[in-house]
Design an enzyme around this catalytic site. Structure first.
Site, short mmCIF file in Angstrom:
data_model
loop_
_atom_site.label_atom_id
_atom_site.label_comp_id
_atom_site.label_asym_id
_atom_site.label_seq_id
_atom_site.Cartn_x
_atom_site.Cartn_y
_atom_site.Cartn_z
N GLY A 10 0.87 -1.18 0.00
CA GLY A 10 0.00 0.00 0.00
C GLY A 10 0.90 1.23 0.00
O GLY A 10 1.62 1.47 0.97
N GLY A 12 -0.09 4.45 -0.43
CA GLY A 12 -0.89 5.68 -0.32
C GLY A 12 -0.31 6.61 0.73
O GLY A 12 0.91 6.74 0.87
N ILE A 14 -0.44 6.58 4.19
CA ILE A 14 0.33 6.00 5.30
C ILE A 14 1.60 5.34 4.76
O ILE A 14 2.68 5.49 5.33
CB ILE A 14 -0.51 4.97 6.10
CG1 ILE A 14 -1.80 5.61 6.62
CG2 ILE A 14 0.31 4.41 7.27
CD1 ILE A 14 -2.73 4.66 7.35
N GLY A 15 1.47 4.64 3.63
CA GLY A 15 2.63 3.95 3.05
C GLY A 15 3.76 4.91 2.73
O GLY A 15 4.94 4.60 2.94
N ARG A 83 -11.42 5.96 5.18
CA ARG A 83 -12.79 6.47 5.38
C ARG A 83 -12.97 7.85 4.75
O ARG A 83 -12.02 8.59 4.57
CB ARG A 83 -13.05 6.65 6.88
CG ARG A 83 -13.35 5.40 7.59
CD ARG A 83 -13.93 5.73 8.94
NE ARG A 83 -12.91 5.96 9.95
CZ ARG A 83 -13.20 6.38 11.18
NH1 ARG A 83 -14.46 6.64 11.51
NH2 ARG A 83 -12.25 6.53 12.08
N ARG A 89 -15.45 2.80 10.38
CA ARG A 89 -14.42 1.89 9.85
C ARG A 89 -15.07 0.62 9.29
O ARG A 89 -14.62 0.06 8.30
CB ARG A 89 -13.42 1.52 10.95
CG ARG A 89 -12.57 2.69 11.43
CD ARG A 89 -11.58 2.27 12.48
NE ARG A 89 -10.80 3.39 12.99
CZ ARG A 89 -11.17 4.15 14.03
NH1 ARG A 89 -12.30 3.90 14.67
NH2 ARG A 89 -10.41 5.15 14.43
N ASN A 96 -12.42 -3.58 1.55
CA ASN A 96 -11.06 -3.85 2.03
C ASN A 96 -10.80 -5.34 2.25
O ASN A 96 -9.65 -5.78 2.17
CB ASN A 96 -10.77 -3.02 3.28
CG ASN A 96 -10.50 -1.56 2.92
OD1 ASN A 96 -10.48 -1.21 1.75
ND2 ASN A 96 -10.30 -0.73 3.92
N ASN A 121 -8.16 -0.88 7.68
CA ASN A 121 -9.42 -1.00 8.45
C ASN A 121 -10.51 -1.72 7.68
O ASN A 121 -10.47 -1.74 6.45
CB ASN A 121 -9.90 0.42 8.80
CG ASN A 121 -9.21 0.94 10.04
OD1 ASN A 121 -9.12 0.23 11.04
ND2 ASN A 121 -8.74 2.18 9.99
N HIS A 176 -10.73 -1.82 17.43
CA HIS A 176 -10.40 -0.48 16.92
C HIS A 176 -11.64 0.11 16.25
O HIS A 176 -11.69 0.32 15.06
CB HIS A 176 -9.26 -0.60 15.91
CG HIS A 176 -8.73 0.71 15.43
ND1 HIS A 176 -8.38 1.75 16.27
CD2 HIS A 176 -8.48 1.17 14.17
CE1 HIS A 176 -7.94 2.76 15.55
NE2 HIS A 176 -8.00 2.44 14.28
N1 APR Z 1 -2.97 -4.12 -3.32
C1 APR Z 1 -2.11 -3.18 -2.90
N2 APR Z 1 -2.44 -1.91 -2.70
C2 APR Z 1 -3.70 -1.56 -2.93
C3 APR Z 1 -4.68 -2.48 -3.34
C4 APR Z 1 -4.28 -3.82 -3.54
N3 APR Z 1 -5.12 -4.76 -3.95
N4 APR Z 1 -5.86 -1.82 -3.47
C5 APR Z 1 -5.63 -0.54 -3.15
N5 APR Z 1 -4.33 -0.39 -2.81
C6 APR Z 1 -3.61 0.84 -2.44
C7 APR Z 1 -4.16 2.08 -3.12
O1 APR Z 1 -3.71 2.15 -4.48
C8 APR Z 1 -3.59 3.20 -2.25
O2 APR Z 1 -2.38 3.69 -2.76
O3 APR Z 1 -3.74 1.14 -1.06
C9 APR Z 1 -3.37 2.50 -0.90
C10 APR Z 1 -4.16 3.10 0.23
O4 APR Z 1 -3.72 4.39 0.40
P1 APR Z 1 -4.70 5.60 0.80
O5 APR Z 1 -5.93 5.54 -0.02
O6 APR Z 1 -3.91 6.84 0.77
O7 APR Z 1 -5.12 5.24 2.32
P2 APR Z 1 -4.28 5.46 3.67
O8 APR Z 1 -4.63 6.76 4.26
O9 APR Z 1 -2.84 5.15 3.44
O10 APR Z 1 -4.95 4.34 4.60
C11 APR Z 1 -4.82 2.98 4.28
O11 APR Z 1 -5.16 2.28 6.56
O12 APR Z 1 -5.82 3.46 8.44
C12 APR Z 1 -6.22 2.60 7.41
O13 APR Z 1 -8.56 3.12 7.12
C13 APR Z 1 -7.27 3.24 6.54
O14 APR Z 1 -7.88 1.24 5.37
C14 APR Z 1 -7.13 2.43 5.28
C15 APR Z 1 -5.64 2.11 5.23
#
Ligand code: APR
Length: 321
Positions: A10, A12, A14-15, A83, A89, A96, A121, A176
């Protein structure tokens, strides 16, 4: 000693923060995976272009291919939707869960010996699903929730009492979600009970209780408070920091006692479910769940939270997710 390899699934919000923190602290080599083409490659390039400034002597790469996570010691998972305002969540469950299944397959195939920390989540359900699909021993699959929820609770206490947050010890247990259980009675400032400090501050037991209740409520809703302000997503700096604390405990075998989402085998009267409890984290992941005495009110709140987790896991099973 060879550097550890850390895969982040991931790429995004957090990543991205996780990648930067790991590189800045030189915790190990990072492979950032995402399904979106060029996203992890772009983020990691951006981060390593600061390596001269931040002195990052680790390898940081982005990929869309699970093969590149091979041999990882630690995997941190944030794949999945965050969210939006008005969502709980639990509303993320169906979307998810599908994502988590594919992630679990990828990790099982290419990093079968890794310890996994999950952030996606609804947390407790996602940890359950990941463990089920990978078949990893339960101690190697851990969820991040309690470290962040406890840090939020500690922050509010420090703000209220006007003392350094470094001196606050406060824990949040349970699932959570909105039913999480901030442990009021155990919260202290270097040993001094927070309840007593509040009573002295206000010289009024009723007012002190109201202030504590408000902090408990704010803690439970803290994630939603951030979502409502951001509008486009959920908290990402603090969840990343919380996962880093857990990652360091595992990578450096620190034996830290932290509130984490761990598999229970009868502890706290719970059998066969992942729930937030205090546990010792070290090189083997969750090395021991630490039980503590809960009063009747705390036990009822904890059981209520466990029931919320159980019903979400039931929903997941019923929907065939
Ligand atoms: N495999 C890998 N990555 C994926 C997949 C998948 N099948 N589907 C989606 N993603 C990636 C998205 O492309 C995106 O870059 O997961 C990333 C999620 O990043 P954000 O949308 O920015 O979310 P983020 O704020 O990082 O939160 C991620 O953590 O706290 C929890 O509720 C939050 O479920 C969420 C997760």
């Amino acid at each position: 000693m060879p550097r550890k390899k850390i895969a982040l699934i991931g790429g995004g919000q957090i990543g991205g923060v996780l990648t930067q923190l790991i590189a800045q602290r030189q915790l190990g080599d990072v492979v950032l995976f995402d399904i979106v083409e060029n996203l992890p490659q772009g983020k990691t390039l951006d981060i390593i272009e600061a390596s001269r400034i931040d002195d990052m002597n680790v390898s940081v790469t982005g990929t869309n291919d699970y093969k590149d996570i091979a041999g990882s010691d630690l995997v941190i998972i944030t794949a999945g939707l965050p969210r939006k305002p008005g969502m709980s969540r639990d509303d993320l469950l169906v979307t998810n869960a599908k994502i988590m299944k594919s992630v679990a397959e990828g990790v099982k195939t290419y990093a079968p010996n890794a310890i996994a920390i999950i952030i996606s989540n609804p947390l407790d359900a996602m940890v359950t699903l990941f463990q089920k699909v990978t078949g990893f021993p339960a101690n190697r699959v851990i969820g991040q929730a309690g470290v962040l929820d406890s840090s939020r609770f500690s922050t509010f206490i420090a703000m209220e009492l006007g003392v350094s947050v470094r001196d606050i010890n406060a824990m949040v247990l349970g699932g959570h979600g909105d039913t999480m259980v901030p442990l009021v009675r155990y919260a202290n400032v270097n040993g001094v009970p927070v309840q007593e400090m509040l009573e002295r501050k206000y010289n009024d037991a009723k007012k002190a209780k109201e202030v504590m209740d408000a902090m408990v409520q704010r803690t439970k809703m803290a994630g939603g408070e951030v979502v409502n302000l951001l509008k486009t997503g959920s908290a990402f700096y603090s969840p990343a920091s919380a996962a880093i604390m857990m990652a360091e405990a595992v990578l450096f075998d620190q034996k830290r006692l932290l509130p984490v989402c761990a598999y229970l085998n009868g502890e706290f009267g719970v059998n066969g479910f992942y729930v937030g409890v205090p546990a010792v984290l070290g090189e083997n992941g969750v090395e021991k769940v630490i039980e503590l005495t809960l009063c009747e009110e705390e036990k009822a709140a904890f059981d209520n939270s466990v029931n919320a987790v159980k019903s979400l896991v039931d929903d997941m099973n019923r929907l065939g997710l």
